[in-house]
Enzyme design. Structure first.
Site, PDB file in Angstrom:
ATOM      1  N   LYS A  46       0.863  -1.180   0.000  1.00 20.33           N
ATOM      2  CA  LYS A  46       0.000   0.000   0.000  1.00 20.33           C
ATOM      3  C   LYS A  46       0.897   1.227   0.000  1.00 20.33           C
ATOM      4  CE  LYS A  46      -3.449  -1.913   3.133  1.00 20.33           C
ATOM      5  NZ  LYS A  46      -4.666  -1.667   2.357  1.00 20.33           N
ATOM      6  N   ASN A 112       5.540   1.163  -2.227  1.00 15.48           N
ATOM      7  CA  ASN A 112       4.921   2.336  -2.840  1.00 15.48           C
ATOM      8  C   ASN A 112       4.923   3.467  -1.807  1.00 15.48           C
ATOM      9  OD1 ASN A 112       2.571   4.195  -3.294  1.00 15.48           O
ATOM     10  ND2 ASN A 112       2.347   2.986  -5.150  1.00 15.48           N
ATOM     11  N   ASN A 140       4.017   7.100  -5.778  1.00 17.35           N
ATOM     12  CA  ASN A 140       2.639   7.514  -6.004  1.00 17.35           C
ATOM     13  C   ASN A 140       2.671   9.038  -6.160  1.00 17.35           C
ATOM     14  OD1 ASN A 140       0.001   8.340  -5.817  1.00 17.35           O
ATOM     15  ND2 ASN A 140      -0.486   7.149  -3.986  1.00 17.35           N
ATOM     16  N   CYS A 143      -0.650  13.023  -5.936  1.00 17.02           N
ATOM     17  CA  CYS A 143      -0.785  13.778  -4.698  1.00 17.02           C
ATOM     18  C   CYS A 143      -0.665  15.250  -5.035  1.00 17.02           C
ATOM     19  CB  CYS A 143       0.319  13.369  -3.737  1.00 17.02           C
ATOM     20  SG  CYS A 143       0.382  14.367  -2.252  1.00 17.02           S
ATOM     21  N   ILE A 203      -2.953   2.113 -15.363  1.00 14.24           N
ATOM     22  CA  ILE A 203      -3.447   3.388 -14.934  1.00 14.24           C
ATOM     23  C   ILE A 203      -3.887   3.323 -13.464  1.00 14.24           C
ATOM     24  CG2 ILE A 203      -4.219   4.037 -17.237  1.00 14.24           C
ATOM     25  CD1 ILE A 203      -7.072   3.472 -16.461  1.00 14.24           C
ATOM     26  N   GLY A 259      -5.639  -1.971 -14.968  1.00 18.55           N
ATOM     27  CA  GLY A 259      -6.925  -1.293 -15.138  1.00 18.55           C
ATOM     28  C   GLY A 259      -7.976  -2.305 -15.563  1.00 18.55           C
TER      29      GLY A 259
END
Lengths: 303, 46
Positions: A46, A112, A140, A143, A203, A259
């Site tokens: 996560k 991540n 990631n 943000c 994606i 996706g």
């Protein structure tokens, strides 16, 4: 049948999308066998942030047509909690080969991370660089920049600068998780490559909203506590195919496609347009063993 | 509820102290006195 990606050797091309599979929660529910025969060839954590986060106000989920909208808000223990509690518990994960033949294959860990500015991101990337258990870092970048309000990953110039700065901090493979909520996604992929990323993954979820109908006590309003959320699931599949194809055409670095993947055929389609690895997300909520099944379907279709 | 085993944090509900608990693994029965608030749909502006 193993594949190489960014210098990592994987049993097969199917991994999990960040945030959609929790190995420790899954072990609690399904037992130790889960860690020996993991559904994915690599385990992506996560999103980890510098400080702990409680996550977004409830409700956090909405079931949409052919998908779901989530506004979870990245609850996590923070960097220190992840490093001291989670990482030691994640050692020694293995997976079966899609052929069913022995031996079991090691499952590399990809961490991540997300930071709201370069300082936070630098601290996270440096900390990951110091831990031998972590095989690669995924950024990631969905943000918002605290000053501009624009997602770091949606602004090619900013993305190139941020990736360039982080590149200098670690020798581990850097994967940039692109946001699909950008005007020109291939340009963002190009920016990640120019900054020195080893791969891009896409994606991420599409920004979406659900309305709760008016009731006796409330006017109609956003259902999700976070007001908007991210749409995932089969509804995304054709969008993912288009974006992965366009990105793979633009960059030379690795591409992880995802996706709405539910079957080996869906994974094959993303690979046909240029992805080397395919991540499974929402399908794991329907079937926690989906990753292994999709890998076997993919392997069977190649024979 | 998405995963049903504590992985997705989708079923979280707020409890006192600004924390969230997951209905799937920490519930489904929760002490009502600990809940932050219970609305018909908590996502709507209060």
């Amino acid at each position: 049948v193993s594949v190489e990606f960014c210098g990592l050797r994987l049993a097969h091309p199917i991994i999990n999308g960040s945030g959609t599979f929790d190995a420790l929660a899954a072990r609690g529910a399904f037992g130790e066998g889960l860690m020996a025969d993991f559904p994915f060839a690599a385990y992506v954590s996560k999103t980890i942030t510098l400080r702990p986060r409680a996550g977004n106000p409830a409700p956090r989920l909405w079931e949409a047509a052919a998908g779901m909208i989530n506004s979870i808000g990245l609850p996590n223990k923070g960097l220190e909690g992840y490093m001291s509690e989670d990482l030691p518990a994640l050692g020694g994960i293995t997976t079966s080969q899609p052929t069913g033949e022995p031996p079991l294959h090691e499952v590399p860990l990809i961490t991540n991370v997300m930071g709201s500015d370069l300082g936070e991101l630098s601290e996270l990337v440096e900390a990951c660089g110091e831990r031998p258990e972590i095989c690669a870092v995924e950024l990631n970048v969905s943000c918002p920049n605290v000053e501009t309000g624009l997602d770091i990953g949606a602004d090619p110039a900013q993305l190139r600068t941020v990736v360039g700065e982080l590149r200098a901090l670690t020798t581990k493979p850097l994967i940039v998780k692109l946001t699909p909520n950008a005007a020109d996604v291939p340009l963002c992929a190009q920016a990640a490559q120019d900054g020195g990323a080893d791969a891009v993954s896409l994606i991420n979820t599409l920004r979406a909203m659900a309305l709760a109908p008016a009731s006796a006590t409330h006017p109609a309003g956003p259902w999700l506590g976070g007001v908007t959320g991210g749409l995932s699931g089969p509804a995304l599949r054709s969008v993912a195919l288009a974006q992965v194809a366009a990105v793979a055409e633009r960059v030379e670095i690795g591409v992880i496609g995802m996706g709405g993947v539910q079957t080996g055929t869906h994974a094959r389609e993303l690979m046909d347009v240029g992805a080397q690895l395919v991540a499974v997300g929402t399908e794991s909520f329907r079937d926690p063993a989906a990753g292994g099944r999709i890998a076997r379907e993919l392997y069977a279709s190649e024979r | 509820m998405a995963c049903g085993f504590g992985a997705c944090y989708g079923c979280a509900v707020g409890v006192r102290g600004g924390r969230y608990v997951r209905v799937c693994v920490d519930g489904p029965v929760l002490d009502a006195r600990e809940l932050e608030r219970v609305d018909e749909h908590a996502g709507a502006p209060a």
